[in-house]
Enzyme design. Sequence first.
Site, PDB file in Angstrom:
ATOM      1  N   TYR A  58      55.967  47.676  43.875  1.00 31.29           N
ATOM      2  CA  TYR A  58      57.019  47.148  43.898  1.00 31.29           C
ATOM      3  C   TYR A  58      59.155  48.472  44.111  1.00 31.29           C
ATOM      4  O   TYR A  58      59.258  48.608  45.420  1.00 31.29           O
ATOM      5  CB  TYR A  58      58.353  45.897  43.597  1.00 31.29           C
ATOM      6  CG  TYR A  58      57.807  44.878  43.685  1.00 31.29           C
ATOM      7  CD1 TYR A  58      57.987  44.035  44.849  1.00 31.29           C
ATOM      8  CD2 TYR A  58      57.147  43.498  43.237  1.00 31.29           C
ATOM      9  CE1 TYR A  58      57.598  43.044  45.545  1.00 31.29           C
ATOM     10  CE2 TYR A  58      56.344  42.735  43.285  1.00 31.29           C
ATOM     11  CZ  TYR A  58      56.470  42.272  44.446  1.00 31.29           C
ATOM     12  OH  TYR A  58      56.407  40.942  45.427  1.00 31.29           O
TER      13      TYR A  58
ATOM     14  N   GLU B 285      29.762  34.109  33.334  1.00 28.93           N
ATOM     15  CA  GLU B 285      30.694  34.850  34.677  1.00 28.93           C
ATOM     16  C   GLU B 285      32.225  33.387  34.290  1.00 28.93           C
ATOM     17  O   GLU B 285      33.518  34.025  34.778  1.00 28.93           O
ATOM     18  CB  GLU B 285      30.200  34.165  35.619  1.00 28.93           C
ATOM     19  CG  GLU B 285      30.901  34.197  36.935  1.00 28.93           C
ATOM     20  CD  GLU B 285      30.085  34.544  38.101  1.00 28.93           C
ATOM     21  OE1 GLU B 285      28.620  33.890  38.107  1.00 28.93           O
ATOM     22  OE2 GLU B 285      30.714  34.020  39.416  1.00 28.93           O
TER      23      GLU B 285
END
Lengths: 616, 367
Positions: free
Chosen positions: B104, B200
């Site tokens: 940004y 995971e």
Amino acid sequence: MVIAEELAKKQKAISIAEFFEKNRQILGFDSVPRSLLTSVKEAVDNSLDACEEAGILPDIFIKLENKSKSLVTLIVEDNGPGIVKEQIPRVFAKLLYGSRFHSMKQSRGQQGIGISAAVLYSQLTSGSPVKIVSKIDKDAPAHYFELLINTQTNEPEILKDKVIDWDRLRGTRIELEMEASYIKGRRQSVYEYLKDTAIVNPHARITLIEPDSNKIIFERATDKLPVQPKEILPHPHGIELGTLMKMLRYTESKNLEEFLCDSFSRIGAQTAKEICKKSGIEPERKPKKIALDEAKRLHEAFRTVKIQAPPTDCLSPITEELIRKGLEKEHTVDFIETTTRPAAVHNGHPFQVEAGIAYGGKLSKEDKVEILRFANRVPLLYQQGACAVTHAVESIKWKNYSLDQPGGGIPIGPAIILVHVASTHIPFTSESKEAIADVPEMIEEIELALKDVGRRLNLYLSRQEHLQRRREKEEIIQKILPRIAKKVGEILDKPTPDITPVVARIMGNVFIQRAVQKNGKGCDVEIKIKNHSDSVHRFSLHETMSYDISSPSPEPKKISLGKQSDYVWKISLKPGEQQAIVYKLDIKLEDASKLPQPVVEGIEEEHITGAKVVNV
Amino acid sequence: MTDKSNKEMRDSLSKTTLKKLIQDFYEQFESETIPHIMLPSRTKRNIELNEDSDVWVYGDSESMRSAKTVKGAKQLLKTSYVVELLIKGHLDQDKSSTLRELYYISENWDIAKFNEQSESDRLIEDLEIITGLQREDFHVRPEENGATMFGPIKIKEVTKRGERTMHCQEDVGEAGYQIPYNVETVQFLEHDAKFIIAVETGGMYDRLIENGFDENFNAILVHLKGQPARSTRRLIKRMNEELKIPVVVFTDGDPWSFRIFASVAYGAIKSAHLSEFMATPAAKFIGVQSTDIVEYELSTDKLNDQDIKALESELTDPRFDTEYWKDQINLMLKIGKKSEQQAFAGKGLDYVTDKYLPERLGEMGVG
């Protein structure tokens, strides 16, 4: 009854309807979408031919309505010359009736089977008669007919025949009801057919009203009517033995020599005598009396005697300009090139090839190139793979013309390739007239035409690429590099570095830079010259000033200009080479720093950075 | 040496290194050379096994980024702007930004602004590669913190509000200990772990906690949350190296999960410059293996086109160039099926902790 007579009766009973059923496919009525397309095509072809023959700018109106789930009503209306009342029934309701069957002329329809086949199809699938309105003049009455074809006799049956009010100047309107389906969004469709027709007939305005009442107008791009093709006599090289025998039988010429001169193009008295001699037939013989083996010898002599090629002024090409206009109006593209080849001859028939290539714009980059094929201004939508045009496209190495062609075949890229073949006889592969046969002379001409437009496309694209590179470089040197230099200086708290040497490198220019250094009371001057380009540059460098220079290396030529002197060095630098010129000036450093930029002569301004260019 | 002066030294080193890069551009202008930088090619063709550290790092193949092209010139311009921000905005003022904030900030940079965040993320990675530093050295933070871990280990973390000591079973909530983005501030005090199991999916991580797997097997559970964050990988590596605790990785049985294992054990292609810092070459794959799908008759899904492409690409990935992986990949292609790790639930909720994992650990000689 005699057997033969009975057989004859049976033979007659093999009705025209049966003939149609057996030949649906070759006549173009094998599926419901195709039947509609074929009917539109036959009607539109007739209208265009009629308008052009009468010298009228065609204005053709096509309307489609869904009558029921499977029935479609097709209306085609034109502003053509109209048809005289007596002819109307036979034109629309008798197969193989037409004016063009025996003519040697470039025209759309050739056999007179077209529109009546559509009428027959309509009658067989809907049971309804064809409705015709035709008017031949502003003050003439408009005739309305309802017709059926008598499938036993191939003769028209008139259901209605009356005079009606019709608010048109003149023209013909046909209305057919048939089993059909209107399909959009694929190549073989009424819409695509009309769009392609509009491209090669830029003098026509075509209006289409789709079944959902959507109106599409293919506006005309020119008010110029195409030149009417001339009718010519057949050329001896293009005639078949059977045709020759028919001609011999029905001729009104009194003897063979006269027959040859009057019935063929390019045969004069001299050539006629030679043909007779070669075939061993007396020139005085009556043509009707020539026997089969004699006709064979005559036919053979057509091949062996030297006969001039047929005249080619009988053809009416679309012309380069109008193909361009046609493509322009139906497609949004960046670039169009077109070419019309000189006329050539195949098997005794004159023909002429035209090609166009359209590139860029909204065309898809990933898909195969679209090939638009036309024969005598009629779009060919089926059997692309069997057509000589396609074969010619595939035989060209398109890589050489900036189009991708992975694995050969049809190239890939944002392009449309258009090929038009005009001829008094188009050699189609079959009766349905959808693909041109692989006649070597024709393939060669198509290839030459394609290579011609291909070369021009290539030239255009490489020029575009050059411009693009140039624009990129300008962006780098004008917008990006100065900002990098400024930012780099700011981060390091140093002055912004000089970007000119790097600019010269990026532009691939010859870079010239003069550096002055204090040396005792005077100054040392060094001019560095470096060639960053890919080519050799020769030019002269001028230092024009009111001071005298000393100990120069290399030695310049000095030209006196009154108060000032012009010192001239001849420079020649190969790619990557550099050279330095040094001399001394007996002036203060601050004066030396005020010297104007060196001047160069004999080199383009765009190839130099750091010096002023003067070219006289 | 105090922590503070240590930090100052690191910041000063970062500044010098970044300035050196800009100095190079400056000198290139002065020596009439078109500004450029050299970068290793970040493709699977240019990663090679470092024999000493046993992880995959970038090879010698380099590509040049030069101001000769608009693309290259813009990259160099953006690099200059980012370096200025890192020196004058971050290091000089002891401030930091997230990767997203950095994206940004660039909105004010006119033609030097980034078109999307992936572009600025990548440029930060480039700077890591060129300077040999890490983004933490530039005071650039990732979006999220690392994942969580749960198990018999006691740690001390230096936070901005002082030191915190905690045991990762006793002093944490149900979700476990939150791994901070910079794990260099974590010290290991004591532990009772036989192995680390990196998991995971969150569903399986929670399943193992609920079934008491950590207690029953003395295991440290680490949640990978898909492709693991740098801090997660770094923490696994540190526990493995400093505490000598073996590591096993438990993922879904599909091509993408094989890659998750590869990035834990061997290093990721995108960040191979950090492999030596973050990869744990001793980590072993526990499952779900292609062979498990067959032997345990798990519920499966069909491989889709992308899955098949990914598997085929893995066959040419040097990280998978072993007998074991070739067999697993080819078998998956052959059966055309994949399975999730939570598919074990089809055999009962305890099946994975009572049967599957103990059996696999036994085979692997871990625990």
